[in-house]
Motif scaffolding. Structure first.
Motif, PDB file in Angstrom:
ATOM      1  N   SER A  40       0.912  -1.168   0.095  1.00  0.00           N
ATOM      2  CA  SER A  40      -0.003  -0.033  -0.017  1.00  0.00           C
ATOM      3  C   SER A  40       0.953   1.320   0.105  1.00  0.00           C
ATOM      4  N   ASP A  41       2.042   1.219   0.396  1.00  0.00           N
ATOM      5  CA  ASP A  41       2.884   2.322   0.401  1.00  0.00           C
ATOM      6  C   ASP A  41       3.929   2.415  -0.712  1.00  0.00           C
ATOM      7  N   ALA A  42       3.452   1.325  -1.846  1.00  0.00           N
ATOM      8  CA  ALA A  42       4.513   1.544  -2.827  1.00  0.00           C
ATOM      9  C   ALA A  42       4.394   3.033  -3.766  1.00  0.00           C
ATOM     10  N   ALA A  43       3.306   3.538  -3.633  1.00  0.00           N
ATOM     11  CA  ALA A  43       2.991   4.885  -4.502  1.00  0.00           C
ATOM     12  C   ALA A  43       3.947   5.675  -3.863  1.00  0.00           C
ATOM     13  N   GLU A  44       4.121   5.955  -2.398  1.00  0.00           N
ATOM     14  CA  GLU A  44       5.001   6.647  -1.777  1.00  0.00           C
ATOM     15  C   GLU A  44       6.494   6.419  -2.201  1.00  0.00           C
TER      16      GLU A  44
ATOM     17  N   ARG B 241      -0.433  -0.083 -13.773  1.00  0.00           N
ATOM     18  CA  ARG B 241      -1.951  -0.172 -13.327  1.00  0.00           C
ATOM     19  C   ARG B 241      -2.120  -0.665 -11.992  1.00  0.00           C
ATOM     20  N   GLU B 242      -1.400  -1.870 -11.816  1.00  0.00           N
ATOM     21  CA  GLU B 242      -1.332  -2.925 -10.609  1.00  0.00           C
ATOM     22  C   GLU B 242      -0.775  -2.336  -9.600  1.00  0.00           C
ATOM     23  N   GLY B 243      -0.036  -1.303  -9.581  1.00  0.00           N
ATOM     24  CA  GLY B 243       0.839  -0.780  -8.623  1.00  0.00           C
ATOM     25  C   GLY B 243       2.217  -1.167  -8.508  1.00  0.00           C
ATOM     26  N   TRP B 244       2.701  -2.161  -9.360  1.00  0.00           N
ATOM     27  CA  TRP B 244       3.969  -2.829  -9.447  1.00  0.00           C
ATOM     28  C   TRP B 244       4.997  -1.728  -9.937  1.00  0.00           C
TER      29      TRP B 244
ATOM     30  N   GLY C  47      13.053  -8.059  -7.028  1.00  0.00           N
ATOM     31  CA  GLY C  47      12.251  -8.971  -6.412  1.00  0.00           C
ATOM     32  C   GLY C  47      10.761  -8.577  -6.757  1.00  0.00           C
ATOM     33  N   THR C  48      10.147  -9.017  -5.407  1.00  0.00           N
ATOM     34  CA  THR C  48       8.638  -8.594  -5.835  1.00  0.00           C
ATOM     35  C   THR C  48       8.104  -7.414  -5.855  1.00  0.00           C
ATOM     36  N   CYS C  49       8.628  -6.366  -5.664  1.00  0.00           N
ATOM     37  CA  CYS C  49       8.061  -5.001  -5.846  1.00  0.00           C
ATOM     38  C   CYS C  49       7.843  -4.844  -7.202  1.00  0.00           C
ATOM     39  N   ALA C  50       8.626  -5.446  -8.076  1.00  0.00           N
ATOM     40  CA  ALA C  50       8.193  -5.408  -9.508  1.00  0.00           C
ATOM     41  C   ALA C  50       7.143  -5.909 -10.214  1.00  0.00           C
TER      42      ALA C  50
END
Lengths: 390, 574, 610, 320, 144
Positions: free
Chosen positions: B424-428, B439-442, B464-467
């Motif tokens: 949820s904090d990926a955008a930040e 679109r999915e936040g990755w 890793g999985t943030c992508a």
């Protein structure tokens, strides 16, 4: 239509293993087996679907299915199976299971689940039969006479005994056949055949019985010929015994009218049994790669019965009446359990179930075709109505 | 600017050019152009004697511009630039006319082809007049790397860099390293110990003096550009107001991982309401504790595993979470291992057993008699409490696709394979390090195929999985790939910047900020104080999008200036 | 001191480990109170086990075996029942840590010792540092090799890139579009290929093969056979004169035999190096030993053809070696039921890639093959020509030879997606054509893949869940037969073109290379990585790395990531003191001592749970 | 007429007269001007004939301010006359500089314009068939009136211009500064744009700017404006980024987008094309259909982008 | 002599220019009417370049970039894609037939496609006849 919800039974697959199912769980449903199966058609898609029912333990669905009887185990499905799931063997085991299901007595179930129980019962029945024949023989005849007045086991009495036994078998098989019909057709809500359909397809029964022609569609011809030899040999023998026993038992000269047929039948039987036994030992083809214990018992019985029958006949012709009588007792005491136990409860039941299944399948096909086309029409009508309403 | 003295060199390319193009006519035409001091043709300009001709001509005629009419610049631009350098002039004072691939090889009319070759050569002559000497720049490359996230990807990247004797600052939000892997007992498909895997990394991190681990810390600001970032990191402290420190770093690896899908969002799975419906991570806890039991302490007779919880679904996430299938199969094995009498149903959509050893694992799972049941995508199974007559706690209703039957599956324990989603904090984080999200936040890679670890912001790498969802080997590989990219850059000490980049004339920039958004590499920075935009040469890839869009004409794209292209247009039409 | 119980079980019946010797070794380890051999595929009774743990007062259990994780949950449960710490069930996995070679038992003992001491084996088993020659040999010039080479060379280190064929680019150069973004393979690959050709730090040896490797990790000496190209690649300007004059045509390997090339040829126009080469098998001059033809050498305007050039062997000293040898397609003829080789319009995926490729033999037009008479050989050939007829319907069959006990048991990982891509290309180029996809599981697992699948379905491809049983010819038209499982019926579709999504197998020569380098291979023939999870790019052999598909099927993004990861390993081995020695160089006693030392030093444990 | 007073002429070509008013709008400065200069020719304010100018010696005028575009032969004639007679010729205002509003006539042909003006026009007397001709024979005499050009030209198309003072109209303060510069002799190199900045309007615009992405365009009345935020970011078309500053941000301060009257920035050859490039680049879409939908929000793009500069654009007129 | 249109092509370096080179290396023939100007990305093509070419005497202008999604610079071609419809509107107002200016996506492997586009465009422009903007701009001055 709201579909019925069925509860899956993951335990059934364990149950079926006792009937010889192997690696069913390996199937990942690629559909290869159904597509290669020469017997699968637009109405009966198997063996994958049957494997699925088994995996999921949908007993009622399997009970209602004719598919296992439509399979003649050519093994193409198993050879091509990418996961070694042995669909052919599964169908075989399903036939055993279904046999036990049709059988209201529960004997079949006992036999298939435990070869030891089967063996014990076979031996006990054989011993009882032997005892009975010996007592009967000694009470009214002489062991030194094979035929004639003092015959140890006079053909007339045996004939009556045969008919008695046949009556029992017919009753048993009839009840089981009716059960089969009820499971698959009469009580199956998905199929509503018309009487005419039943009548129209009736010719299938003798046709399939005598030709086993469905088997011939299995690609290779040899297994069918073996099967046919075995089958016709057995049936001819049965006819000879049921209707011409006196002729068969007369002697010591050879009465070609009866014995000629008898020799052919014996040769067929012997040929069939030997090919089957050798094949199973060598595991030469997929359909003989896996042998259930009941298969060995059955083949063993058949072999001994055939051999003792021949021995008895030869001894009789040779004039060794006592030896012939003893051989006859042995022969009969094995025939009794074989007929009494194998025909209604064992593999010989296929003789009845297979043609019946082919017949019912023909009924199903026509009924399904009718139901589908009316359903399609129904859809068309609804669509038209909707269109009209719009 | 000194008066242009142009040399034109026309290549025959054996007969490749000259059999269609009258190269002598082209040469004569070039010779007649203003500022052209010398025009020569030669059999193979690219050959050593050909290049020597150019070098000699530059020196003899004091040429300050060179035009070669030959093949495609994609083939030999580098060669001829080298010749210019040898001749003593800046290699950018050179232009190539492509009279082979785009002329003699594609036309058969000698006359028309010759005319076209003349036009192309004239255009090159026109253009080269406006060429300027360009020199490459270099900027410092700080060898320290900032790694965001202490999961397996972050740990791997940090170790890889530190083992090559570079400083690493590893920032982790929580109070422990290990990330999601620390919640897992065994890994699929080989059922290896996740704990051993992690312990090894953690021990090595702890014993490596090059790695500074900052727990309960987070990045709050990042300024600068590749090789020269300043990161502001906030340490632990009450209410997000811990002490801040600034670190100079050259590169950043973003390895912030994922979060699991909240199973409660799918109401008919009853997670949180039905006591024996657990998520995969809750089940891992049960496994680790050796307590695969129902809430009231019974051994489950029937266990069911439901795949794609939140994944491959119109309503939640359209994508596949990639790891759950194998994890589910692992659970099937583990359930059977702990309790061989347990019947396991695995309710799936498609079995994604694609990795090395995975299909075999799938088969092995079948062999232990796991009942696989397939449901339709977008059509959820429904879990309900079983009636009192049943021998199970729950019944799962589903349309089974492989049989076409509507069925109920008995279950005492249901495991929901919750999907993987962007944190949820990926955008930040994306905003802080200036990278984009899909679109999915990755986090978005700079190129999904050929540059899966770099981002459009130079110096920022993702691993890793943030992508996107990934399993352990793929995360590890990606983390190492990011490290490789950084190692390559650090090893040179400085970053070389080609002379071709865009530049903002601050005297003409009005600060309208139209260009800011256009740069895919975030190479344009806006100076709030001066109210001017400027280009970071190190980050600029010279595409020219901003140059074309600058409404004030304040941005110059070196070597592709409007002046040069105008001249070339005029040239081809002359 | 903890009381440790060691339980040794076997999952795989083919193990080469001497279990009895292992058991007695374990019994002699300090702290080990109890050793039990569990046998093959053990069925553990939890209650009895718990009783045993309680009786022996065990604080730690070490489960040893080739795949001990398979029965770990039972032990965890037993430990919990016995009142012990469930976290103290440790695994000693022989498979994971590579105890499979001739020294398997010794390795197993070391792994066991580490587990008994509670220390991860890879932490202990670190070979001694060695000096590493900074030059690297990369074997294979596909996208993996290119990526690794560029990545290492960009760091300023020397790379020798060896490629067996006449050009780098590998399979990717044959592709038209790449899934799921549908971007053009050439657009993204050719710049990289050119970068390789122009890189100062890369020595590119095409038409070459590694024939010998000697030396030790960090200091290998490799012998490379440079097959005669017979054209001076530096001088050649790819002008085509030689090809135009060459009288010999043979089927083009690059175009998958769908069209012809000459005996002197360039694999494809964007080949790197951009120079021609002579196929000695086809060349008249070579075959006649200089008696006939030789026209190309005479006509070459740059006089750069030397038909008499001979193979030569060159030697390089390198520190590390990267295997990037890629894959071949399984020979589709083996899957007889699909009639490949029998029916000309049953194609492999690669053949279709060439047909649909804008730079392929048909210029990207999707056509069925046409029968063309070969005048020289006086036979008919089935070739793809741009005037061929467009198929009205196309069937794409997944999992050809994959996921199949009779061929490759494994999933080839890329076929689902490229098959979907094919469906898209067919529907895009031939909007009226029908397209069927026969699949088992649709493995659309990567970033954007699932969305791609939905898109293709929406575009109108008929996606049939079910494997095709056979392809036959009925009245001159191909018929595919299969079960449509979801629709619950058998289907038979007449089609004009069948595309087989043929599975991947290790490229030819993988076995030889494995022997040459001493790198183990897995049961499917791919190179084995050192550790599935944490060392996917290293091998058992020190200083030898694996990149890309030669380690196991992978798509392009995964290949590229892995290839870059290899570069990290190479660069680290050069710049750090951490060694590249073989693991087997470590003695058992050494590992034992180190493990004990570490256990005493209490390494930081992974904190479990939050 | 030897005097050290500045000799000045002011003339309007095809113009609205706004520029003359702007000269007057220099307020009290005009009095200083009157005191410091001799206004030798200013048709709107001072009586005089062309023949008076023709009578002057070449270069007699120190400064000529020419406003308005060149639409007909009269405009051209006077332009050439003033060029000959003045030392410094200044193109005053957008029309002289770039063609201005009259320049939009270049989207129509001469014939269309005459047709609309004299025949197909509701205010024209029914039955009227007369279109003015350059030469008309009446009573044996030939009446000659100025010839209507095929299209509008900017001043620089017909004569050499020394300085350009843009604006529609130019800000009075800029006029004043230029006049002062002439007086002081502090003029920049010939050919320069004077009285305007080398930076775009945004430089002076007080609104806050951030990164730009456009999903839709709006007319000012369609939305509630944020008076502190960049108009373009709010979807309101504003030529500010592509226009020289110097006007004092007149339009954006009135909550209207800049119309571009101060013309393109130095080095920019075509103001409209440059604005097009900038504007389209920041459209927030990758879908051709959506892009078309967004662009449909621009009903008359050429009228906007070339409101003042069509004759100065690269293509100069419509070629329909 | 029949009318031979002059076409100016702006090609992005990574896909389209390479694609045009491929047409060359594959010896795919197309009319010589096009003269190619290389830019690094289709995003660099300013509308002004197109106008300049037309005003300078070109009868048609072709802009080629990578296919959407393929851009070497991620999104440059989208910028070209956004400018193009507006440029077309503008050209329509100027009275320049829309067929004279084309934006096409050509990948590095589409040598044939490039040749086809050029052939097609040459034929269309030939059919439209000469644009004569350059002459018109000059005659405007004299004719008045």
């Amino acid at each position: 239509m709201v579909a019925n919800v069925t509860r899956v039974n993951p335990k059934l697959i364990h149950e079926l293993e006792k009937y010889g199912a192997q690696d069913v769980q390996n199937c990942y449903h690629c559909g290869n087996c159904s597509a290669v199966c020469p017997h699968a058609d637009e109405y009966f898609v198997f063996p994958r679907k049957s494997m699925r029912m088994l995996q999921m333990g949908l007993e009622k669905r399997i009970e209602a299915s004719l598919e296992p009887w439509l399979c003649y185990y050519c093994g193409q499905c198993s050879t091509g199976c990418p996961r070694g799931a042995e669909p052919g063997e599964t169908m075989m085991s399903l036939r055993r299971w279904l046999t036990s299901r049709y059988d209201f007595t529960g004997i079949s179930r006992l036999f298939y689940r435990s070869w030891k129980a089967e063996a014990v019962v076979l031996v006990v029945v054989a011993l009882l039969a032997a005892l009975g024949f010996l007592i009967f023989g000694f009470s009214q005849g002489s062991i030194h006479h094979y035929d004639g007045e003092q015959a140890f086991l006079p053909s007339a009495s045996i004939h009556i005994f045969d008919w008695g036994m046949a009556a029992v078998l017919v009753v048993l098989l009839l009840i089981n056949s009716i059960r089969m019909w009820w499971f698959t057709t009469g009580g199956n809500p998905r199929i509503r055949p018309k009487l005419g359909t039943y009548l129209k397809a009736l010719y299938q029964l003798p046709l399939q019985f005598f030709t086993q022609k469905e088997y011939a569609r299995c690609g290779e011809r040899q297994p069918w010929l073996v099967h046919l030899a075995l089958m016709l040999g057995y049936v001819s023998m049965l006819v000879l015994i049921m209707f011409f026993l006196h002729g068969m038992q007369a002697g010591p000269e050879i009465r070609w009218r009866f014995h000629g047929v008898g020799y052919l039948a014996s040769a067929g039987l012997l040929f069939g049994v030997l090919v089957a036994v050798i094949g199973r030992i060598r595991k030469s083809a997929p359909h003989v790669a896996h042998s259930h214990e009941s298969d060995w018992l059955f083949l063993g019985m058949l072999l001994i019965v055939t051999v003792t029958g021949i021995v008895q006949h030869v001894l009789h012709r040779a004039g060794a009446a006592m030896a012939a009588n003893l051989a006859y007792v042995v022969h009969l005491s094995l025939v009794v359990p074989m007929l009494l136990l194998e025909v209604p409860f064992g593999k010989w039941s296929h003789m009845v179930y297979r043609p019946l299944a082919c017949y019912l399948a023909a009924v199903h096909r026509e009924t399904l075709a009718r139901q589908r086309s009316s359903a399609a029409q129904g859809e068309q009508v609804t669509a038209d109505r909707r269109l009209a309403a719009a | 600017m000194e008066k242009p003295r142009i040399g034109v060199f026309v290549c025959n390319c054996g007969t490749n050019i000259s059999h269609i193009v009258d190269t002598e006519a082209v040469r004569a035409h070039a010779q007649a152009q203003p500022d052209v001091v010398v025009a020569t043709s030669y059999r193979y300009m690219c050959s050593t004697p050909g290049q020597e001709t150019i070098v000699k001509a530059i020196q003899e005629h004091q040429l300050n511009r060179v035009v070669v009419a030959a093949c495609s610049p994609r083939m030999h631009e580098k060669t001829f630039r080298g010749a210019c350098r040898h001749g003593g002039i800046n290699p950018f004072l050179f232009e190539m006319a492509n009279i082979r691939e785009q002329c003699s090889w594609v036309h058969q009319d000698r006359l028309a082809a010759t005319e076209k070759a003349k036009s192309l050569t004239t255009a090159a002559i026109h253009r080269v007049r406006h060429h300027r000497p360009l020199n490459s720049l270099s900027a410092e490359m700080c060898p320290t790397t900032l790694v965001l996230g202490g999961g397996i990807a972050g740990l791997t990247a940090a170790l890889e860099l530190a083992d090559s004797s570079n400083d690493v600052v590893l920032v982790e939000r929580t109070d422990a390293l290990g990330g999601n892997l620390a919640r897992v007992d065994l890994t699929a498909p080989h059922l290896d110990s996740a704990r051993d895997l992690l312990t090894e990394k953690l021990t090595r991190i702890a014993s490596n003096p090059r790695v500074t681990v900052l727990l309960r810390s987070e990045l709050v600001a990042l300024s600068g550009f590749v090789g020269n970032f300043t990161a502001t990191i906030r340490g632990p402290g009450g209410n997000g107001a811990g002490p801040e420190r600034q670190v100079r770093v050259g590169n950043v690896v973003v390895a912030t991982g994922y979060q699991e899908f909240d199973a409660g969002r799918i109401t008919h799975y009853g997670h949180g309401k039905l006591p024996n419906v657990v998520t995969s991570f809750e089940f891992e806890q049960m496994l680790r504790a050796g307590r695969i039991e129902t809430r009231d302490g019974r051994l489950p007779q029937y266990a069911a595993i439901i795949h794609c919880v939140g994944s491959r679904n119109r309503e939640f996430h359209p994508y596949c979470s990639r790891v759950c299938c194998m994890t589910a199969l692992k659970y099937a094995h583990e359930l059977k291992s702990a309790n061989p009498a347990c019947y396991v149903s695995d309710i799936y959509i498609d079995m994604h057993a694609f990795g090395k050893g995975c299909e075999e694992f799938y088969k092995a799972t079948s062999e232990v008699k796991t009942l696989f049941l397939m449901f339709e995508k977008n059509e959820h199974p429904v879990i309900r409490r079983a009636g009192p007559g049943e021998d199970c706690d729950m019944l799962i209703e589903v349309n089974e696709r492989l049989s076409g039957e509507r069925i109920e599956i008995p279950a005492d324990l249901v495991i929901l394979m919750v999907g993987v989603e962007a944190r949820s904090d990926a955008a930040e984080v994306a905003r802080l390090v200036n990278i984009s999200q899909d679109r999915e936040g990755w986090f978005m890679e700079s190129h999904p195929k050929l540059d899966p670890v770099a981002t459009t912001t130079d110096g920022i790498y993702i691993a890793g999985t943030c992508a996107a969802p990934k399993d352990i080997p793929d995360s590890v590989a990606q983390a190492r790939a990011a490290a490789a990219r950084i190692l390559a850059r650090i090893s040179k000490g400085r970053i070389e910047i080609d002379g071709v980049f865009a530049e903002v004339d601050e005297d003409r920039c009005s600060g309208c900020r139209i260009c800011n958004e256009l740069c895919p590499y975030s190479a344009i920075e806006f100076d709030e104080g001066k109210r001017r935009s400027h280009v970071i040469p190190a980050a600029c890839k010279a595409c020219g999008a901003c140059v074309a869009a600058c409404p004030s004409g304040a941005i110059t794209g070196h070597h592709f200036t409007a002046e040069q292209i105008h001249a070339q247009i005029d040239g081809v039409l002359a | 001191m903890a009381r440790v119980g060691v339980f040794i079980g076997q999952f795989d019946s083919h193990s080469t480990i001497a279990f009895d010797s292992l058991a007695s070794y374990a019994a002699n380890l300090r702290a080990v109170e109890k050793v039990r051999l569990l046998g093959l595929r053990p069925k553990v009774d939890v209650k009895t086990l718990a009783e045993e743990i309680r009786r022996e007062r065990l604080d730690r259990i070490v489960l040893a075996g080739d795949s001990p994780g398979h029965f770990k949950p039972a032990f965890t449960r037993a430990m919990q029942l016995a009142g012990g710490d469930p976290a103290e069930v440790r695994l000693a996995s022989f498979r994971e840590h590579g105890a499979s070679s001739s020294e398997a038992t010794d390795r197993a003992k070391a792994i066991l010792a580490c587990a008994v001491h509670g220390v991860p084996y890879p932490l202990v088993a670190v070979p001694k540092p060695t000096v590493v020659n900074p030059a690297t040999l990369v074997i294979g010039g596909g996208v993996a090799g290119i990526q690794t080479a560029l990545e290492i060379a960009d760091a300023g280190k020397k790379v020798i890139l060896v490629e067996r064929s006449g050009t780098i680019g590998g399979h990717m150069a044959m592709f038209d579009k790449t899934f799921p973004t549908l971007d053009c393979a050439a657009c993204i690959l050719t710049p990289k290929m050119v970068a390789v050709a122009e890189h100062d730090m890369i020595e590119l040896l095409t038409n070459s093969e590694v024939v010998g490797v000697t030396g030790n990790p960090g200091a290998y000496r490799v012998e490379i056979r440079r097959h005669a190209r017979r054209v001076d690649e530096a001088a050649c300007v790819a002008c085509n004169v030689c090809t135009d004059i060459c009288p010999i045509s043979v089927l083009s390997e690059f175009d998958q035999g769908l069209t012809h090339r000459k005996a002197i040829y360039i694999p494809f126009p964007q080949a790197v190096p951009n120079a021609y080469l002579v196929d000695p098998e086809a060349c008249l001059w070579v075959q006649s030993e200089g008696k006939r033809c030789g026209a190309c050498a005479k006509k070459c305007p740059k006089e750069c053809i030397d038909l008499a050039e001979e193979d030569r062997t060159v030697t390089f000293d390198v520190g590390t070696i990267v295997l990037a040898t890629g894959y071949d397609l399984l020979d589709a003829r083996k899957v007889e039921r699909y009639g490949y080789g029998k029916y000309p319009n049953v194609l492999t995926a690669l053949e279709f890639e060439r047909i649909t490729n804008a730079s392929g033999p048909t210029g990207g037009k999707i056509v069925v093959k046409s029968k063309v008479a070969n005048r020289r050989l006086k036979t008919d050939e089935w070739l793809a020509t741009s005037d061929g007829a467009a198929p009205r319907s196309v069937a794409i069959i997944h999992c050809v030879g994959s996921r199949d006990a009779n061929y490759n048991p494994y999933c080839s990982r890329v076929c689902c997606m490229y098959s979907l891509k094919f469906a898209h290309l067919v529907r895009e180029k031939l909007p009226d054509a029908t397209c069927y996809e026969f699949y088992i599981d649709m493995r659309a697992f990567g970033k954007g893949y699932e969305e791609f699948m939905e898109r293709i379905k929406a575009e109108g491809a008929h996606v049939v869940r079910g494997r095709t049983a056979e392809v036959s010819e009925v009245d001159g038209r191909l018929v595919v037969k299969g079960e449509d499982i979801v629709q619950d019926r058998l289907v038979q579709y007449p089609v004009d073109l069948v595309i087989l999504a043929v599975g991947l197998v290790p490229s030819a020569g993988t076995a030889e290379l494995a022997t040459l380098l001493g790198v183990p291979r897995d049961q499917d023939g791919w190179f084995s990585e050192l550790n599935y999870n944490s060392e996917p790019t290293y091998t058992e052999r020190g200083g030898v790395f694996v990149a890309g598909v030669c380690q196991g099927p992978k798509d392009i993004p995964d290949t590229v990531a892995q290839a870059s990861a290899v570069a990290a390993g190479v660069l680290r081995s050069i710049s750090s003191g951490r060694g590249v020695s073989d693991l087997s160089s470590l003695a058992l006693s050494e590992i034992e001592a180190r493990a004990m030392q570490m256990a005493a030093g209490k390494p930081q444990e992974a904190t479990h749970g939050r | 007429m030897a005097t050290n007073k500045l000799q000045v002429a002011i003339y309007w070509g095809a113009a609205c007269g706004g520029c003359d008013v702007a000269v007057l709008d220099t307020n009290e400065f005009i009095l200083d001007l009157a005191a410091a200069a001799d206004i030798r020719f200013w048709p709107i304010a001072v009586d005089g004939k062309y023949s008076d100018v023709e009578a002057m010696a070449d270069g007699e005028l120190d400064l000529a301010l020419f406003n308005g575009a060149v639409r007909n032969s009269e405009n051209e004639h006077v332009a050439k006359l003033l060029r000959k007679k003045s030392k410094v010729l200044v193109a005053l205002g957008s029309c002289a500089h770039m063609g201005g509003i009259p320049g939009l006539a270049n989207l129509a042909t001469k014939e269309e314009i005459l047709l609309t003006a004299y025949l197909a026009n509701p205010s024209v007397e029914p039955g009227n068939q007369t279109i003015p001709q350059a030469r008309t024979a009446i009573d044996g005499m030939t009446l000659e009136i100025p010839y209507f050009f095929k299209r509008v030209f900017r001043l620089a198309d017909v004569v050499d211009v020394d300085y350009f003072l843009p604006g529609c109209p130019p800000a009075p303060v800029q006029i004043r500064n230029v006049l002062l510069a002439v007086v002081k002799g502090e003029l920049p190199p010939r050919g320069s744009v004077v009285g305007a900045s080398d930076r775009a309007l945004c430089d002076d615009c007080p609104r806050t700017k951030s990164e730009k992405k456009l999903k839709a365009f709006h007319r000012p009345y369609e939305i509630v404006q944020d008076p502190t935020r960049c108009l373009l970011e709010q979807g309101i078309l504003c030529m500010g980024p592509a226009t020289r500053s110097g006007c004092g941000v007149r339009c954006p301060n009135s909550n209207q987008g800049c119309r571009g009257c101060y013309g393109p920035l130095p080095g920019v050859t075509d103001q409209g094309a440059k604005f097009l490039s900038a504007l389209a680049s920041i459209i927030d879409s990758k879908d051709p259909k959506e892009i078309d939908e967004i662009l449909a929000g621009l009903p008359d793009f050429i009228g906007l982008a070339y409101r003042f500069g069509l004759p100065a654009s690269t293509l100069q007129r419509s070629y329909r | 002599m029949s009318f031979e249109p002059k076409i100016v092509g702006f090609l992005c370096n990574w896909c389209s220019y390479t694609g045009a080179d491929l047409a060359g290396t594959s010896r795919i023939q197309y009319p010589p009417n096009i003269n190619i100007i290389r830019v690094m990305c289709s995003a660099r093509v300013e509308p002004d370049f197109v106008l300049r070419a037309l005003a300078g005497g070109a009868d048609g202008v072709l802009i080629c970039g990578c296919h959407p999604g393929d851009c070497h610079y991620s999104e440059g071609n989208y910028k070209a894609m956004r400018r193009y419809p507006l440029l077309k509107t503008l050209l329509k107002e100027y009275g320049v037939d829309n067929d004279r200016v084309r934006l096409e996506w050509v990948s590095a492997s589409e040598g044939q496609r490039f040749a086809d586009i050029v052939t097609d465009m040459t034929e269309r422009v030939r059919a439209l006849g000469p644009l004569r903007l350059k002459t018109d701009l000059q005659t405007d001055r004299v004719e008045r």
